[in-house]
Design a protein around this motif. Structure first.
Motif, PDB file in Angstrom:
ATOM      1  N   LYS A  80     -22.104 -74.020  22.838  1.00  0.00           N
ATOM      2  CA  LYS A  80     -20.654 -73.870  22.647  1.00  0.00           C
ATOM      3  C   LYS A  80     -19.944 -74.370  23.903  1.00  0.00           C
ATOM      4  N   TYR A  81     -18.707 -74.802  23.730  1.00  0.00           N
ATOM      5  CA  TYR A  81     -17.899 -75.214  24.876  1.00  0.00           C
ATOM      6  C   TYR A  81     -17.476 -73.973  25.667  1.00  0.00           C
ATOM      7  N   ASN A  83     -14.656 -73.601  27.220  1.00  0.00           N
ATOM      8  CA  ASN A  83     -13.251 -73.357  26.903  1.00  0.00           C
ATOM      9  C   ASN A  83     -13.011 -73.790  25.457  1.00  0.00           C
ATOM     10  N   ARG A  84     -13.376 -72.988  24.528  1.00  0.00           N
ATOM     11  CA  ARG A  84     -13.364 -73.164  23.078  1.00  0.00           C
ATOM     12  C   ARG A  84     -13.148 -74.582  22.548  1.00  0.00           C
ATOM     13  N   ASP A  85     -11.947 -75.147  22.645  1.00  0.00           N
ATOM     14  CA  ASP A  85     -11.640 -76.450  22.053  1.00  0.00           C
ATOM     15  C   ASP A  85     -11.508 -77.575  23.079  1.00  0.00           C
ATOM     16  N   PRO A  87     -13.742 -79.322  25.757  1.00  0.00           N
ATOM     17  CA  PRO A  87     -15.014 -79.461  26.468  1.00  0.00           C
ATOM     18  C   PRO A  87     -14.865 -80.202  27.783  1.00  0.00           C
ATOM     19  N   THR A  88     -15.778 -79.892  28.687  1.00  0.00           N
ATOM     20  CA  THR A  88     -15.900 -80.708  29.893  1.00  0.00           C
ATOM     21  C   THR A  88     -16.541 -82.027  29.459  1.00  0.00           C
ATOM     22  N   GLU A  91     -20.092 -81.352  28.371  1.00  0.00           N
ATOM     23  CA  GLU A  91     -20.180 -80.643  27.089  1.00  0.00           C
ATOM     24  C   GLU A  91     -19.870 -81.576  25.929  1.00  0.00           C
ATOM     25  N   GLY A  92     -18.859 -82.425  26.102  1.00  0.00           N
ATOM     26  CA  GLY A  92     -18.492 -83.385  25.058  1.00  0.00           C
ATOM     27  C   GLY A  92     -19.605 -84.386  24.800  1.00  0.00           C
ATOM     28  N   ALA A  95     -22.437 -82.676  22.900  1.00  0.00           N
ATOM     29  CA  ALA A  95     -22.075 -82.446  21.495  1.00  0.00           C
ATOM     30  C   ALA A  95     -22.180 -83.744  20.699  1.00  0.00           C
TER      31      ALA A  95
END
Length: 169
Positions: A80-81, A83-85, A87-88, A91-92, A95
């Motif tokens: 999961k990110y 910060n919810r919506d 992503p760093t 993280e992006g 994903a």
């Protein structure tokens, strides 16, 4: 006693249904929604098999009778990110590397058991408005989908799918 007589009848009806489906043209057999069971890269040179999307990939391949398709495949248990919506960058990237999404139109070739995809759009921008050829085999309710030139590299991508049951069943 009636149950004993019903077993051969049910078996015969099941066999006839499976035989009738196998006699249908490949395109008719393909139409529907297929659930991803496995995704591996098979390297013919080294004999190595890699589970690119892990041991439990998730997704659907959908083919309609009008010649449209949608493929959605993700690696299970993606992080999961933080910060919810939002992503760093890392993280992006993780994903995006954990999914393949594409949609467009398709045509089936009965001659070589292939499917020609015209990809309108997808998760890899380089695929937009391109044509890709894949090879398929359908046996009963199992579909094998092979990509000889996968973006994941290293041989042939082999996706095993099972016909998804109706949500009303």
């Amino acid at each position: 006693m009636k149950a004993v007589f019903m077993i051969p009848i049910v078996a015969a009806l099941t066999f006839c249904t499976l035989s009738a489906r196998a006699a249908e043209p490949l395109k008719q057999q393909l139409v529907g929604t297929w659930s991803v069971i496995s995704f591996v890269n098979e390297n013919e040179k080294t004999g190595k098999t890699t589970k690119v999307f892990g041991s439990d990939p998730k997704g659907y391949f959908m083919f309609d009778a009008a010649g449209h398709f949608s493929i959605n495949l993700i690696r299970a248990r993606r992080a999961k990110y933080g910060n919810r919506d939002f992503p760093t960058a890392g993280e992006g990237k993780a994903a995006l590397e954990g999914m393949i999404v594409m949609f467009g139109d398709y045509k089936v070739s009965e001659t070589d058991n292939s499917i020609s995809l015209h990809i309108i759009g997808g998760s890899f921008p380089a695929w937009d408005n391109t044509n890709k050829k894949r090879f398929i085999a359908i046996r009963n309710d199992e579909l094998t989908y092979k990509n000889p030139t996968p973006a994941t590299g290293g041989g042939t991508a082999v996706v095993t799918l099972k016909r998804a049951p109706s949500v009303t069943e």
